[in-house]
Design a protein around this motif. Structure first.
Motif, mmCIF file in Angstrom:
data_model
loop_
_atom_site.group_PDB
_atom_site.id
_atom_site.type_symbol
_atom_site.label_atom_id
_atom_site.label_comp_id
_atom_site.label_asym_id
_atom_site.label_seq_id
_atom_site.Cartn_x
_atom_site.Cartn_y
_atom_site.Cartn_z
ATOM 1 N N SER A 16 0.838 -1.208 0.000
ATOM 2 C CA SER A 16 0.000 0.000 0.000
ATOM 3 C C SER A 16 0.867 1.250 0.000
ATOM 4 C CB SER A 16 -0.899 0.034 1.236
ATOM 5 O OG SER A 16 -1.741 -1.081 1.273
ATOM 6 N N LYS A 19 2.239 1.664 -3.457
ATOM 7 C CA LYS A 19 1.152 2.125 -4.341
ATOM 8 C C LYS A 19 0.887 3.617 -4.153
ATOM 9 C CE LYS A 19 -3.812 1.485 -5.122
ATOM 10 N NZ LYS A 19 -4.860 0.465 -5.239
ATOM 11 N N ASN A 20 0.813 4.042 -2.895
ATOM 12 C CA ASN A 20 0.483 5.443 -2.620
ATOM 13 C C ASN A 20 1.572 6.390 -3.116
ATOM 14 O OD1 ASN A 20 -2.054 6.200 -0.741
ATOM 15 N ND2 ASN A 20 -1.507 4.061 -0.477
ATOM 16 N N ALA A 23 1.438 6.485 -6.870
ATOM 17 C CA ALA A 23 0.251 7.221 -7.317
ATOM 18 C C ALA A 23 0.443 8.722 -7.173
ATOM 19 C CB ALA A 23 -0.982 6.765 -6.522
ATOM 20 N N LYS B 110 -6.627 0.334 2.638
ATOM 21 C CA LYS B 110 -5.512 1.158 2.166
ATOM 22 C C LYS B 110 -4.953 0.697 0.832
ATOM 23 C CE LYS B 110 -3.581 0.902 6.324
ATOM 24 N NZ LYS B 110 -2.590 1.040 7.409
ATOM 25 N N ASP B 112 -6.515 -0.407 -1.583
ATOM 26 C CA ASP B 112 -7.454 -0.121 -2.676
ATOM 27 C C ASP B 112 -7.481 1.361 -3.049
ATOM 28 O OD1 ASP B 112 -8.129 -2.748 -2.694
ATOM 29 O OD2 ASP B 112 -10.122 -2.510 -1.818
ATOM 30 N N TYR B 113 -6.887 2.209 -2.224
ATOM 31 C CA TYR B 113 -7.024 3.649 -2.419
ATOM 32 C C TYR B 113 -5.711 4.314 -2.795
ATOM 33 C CZ TYR B 113 -11.804 4.081 -0.685
ATOM 34 O OH TYR B 113 -13.157 3.993 -0.550
ATOM 35 N N THR B 114 -5.802 5.228 -3.774
ATOM 36 C CA THR B 114 -4.685 6.125 -4.037
ATOM 37 C C THR B 114 -4.951 7.406 -3.239
ATOM 38 O OG1 THR B 114 -5.798 7.155 -5.919
ATOM 39 C CG2 THR B 114 -4.417 5.220 -6.384
#
Lengths: 77, 131
Positions: A16, A19-20, A23, B110, B112-114
């Motif tokens: 996560s 990914k963040n 992104a 978390k 699943d979300y940007t």
């Protein structure tokens, strides 16, 4: 060879984070990146998203939407 | 000239990199941001209160997010808080159900979300504080 036990929650936590950060660069700074830079980051994002889906599947938490929503490069900027 | 008071958001998250990123993007959106790195610190800040929104991780050292919610029920905040959004990494139905029963406004998986999607959800909850 020693067995390796992986806690899916911990792995998803780290994925996560990756990914963040990817992104943020793609969504907020994307316009200032070269096409090649965007492609590299898109590839990292796709690989990371595939791992998230895989870990969810292995831990019994993936939905059909997760699998269907796993990104392809064309879906990302 | 009157200044518009910034909305205050508390981030309770033990993962340093994620906490720092949330702080950055929320500050860039114009929010006043406070943070806690474990469950005890999170409970103390929620108990002091005055936040428009709390982002509350569930798996935390010292005291988990659900325990914080239970403790706040029995020991209410000094100053009222707005909504609570739970942060989790798996679709843990039992945990989410308990959180909802304890009054949270929603939950975010978390992975699943940007950040952009997180901001949308935060704005939805903040808007519902006023509705």
């Amino acid at each position: 060879m020693a067995d390796i036990t992986i806690n899916s929650h911990d792995v998803l936590g780290k994925l996560s984070i990756i990914k963040n950060y990817l992104a943020v660069v793609l969504e907020i700074e994307g316009a200032s990146l070269s096409p090649k830079q965007r492609n590299y980051l898109n590839s990292a994002m796709v690989a990371n998203e595939s791992l998230i889906t895989y870990i969810k599947q292995q831990s019994g938490n993936a939905t059909s939407e997760d699998v269907a929503a796993a990104p392809t490069p064309a879906k990302l900027r | 000239m009157d200044q518009v008071k910034k909305q205050r958001i508390l981030v309770v998250e033990d993962e340093t990199f994620l906490r720092d990123l949330y702080i950055d993007i929320l500050k860039e959106e114009g929010y006043e941001v406070d943070a806690a790195a474990d469950g005890d610190e999170g409970f103390n800040k929620i108990h002091d209160g005055g936040y428009d929104l709390v982002l509350l991780d569930i798996v935390l050292p010292k005291r988990d997010g659900i325990q914080i919610l239970r403790d706040i029920k029995t020991n209410p905040p000094v100053k009222k808080n707005g909504g609570v959004l739970m942060l989790t990494n798996l679709g843990q139905e039992a945990v989410v159900s308990e959180g909802v029963a304890l009054g949270v406004r929603g939950h975010i998986i978390k992975s699943d979300y940007t950040p952009d999607q997180l901001i949308v959800e935060i704005k939805r909850v903040l808007a519902s504080n006023n509705g």
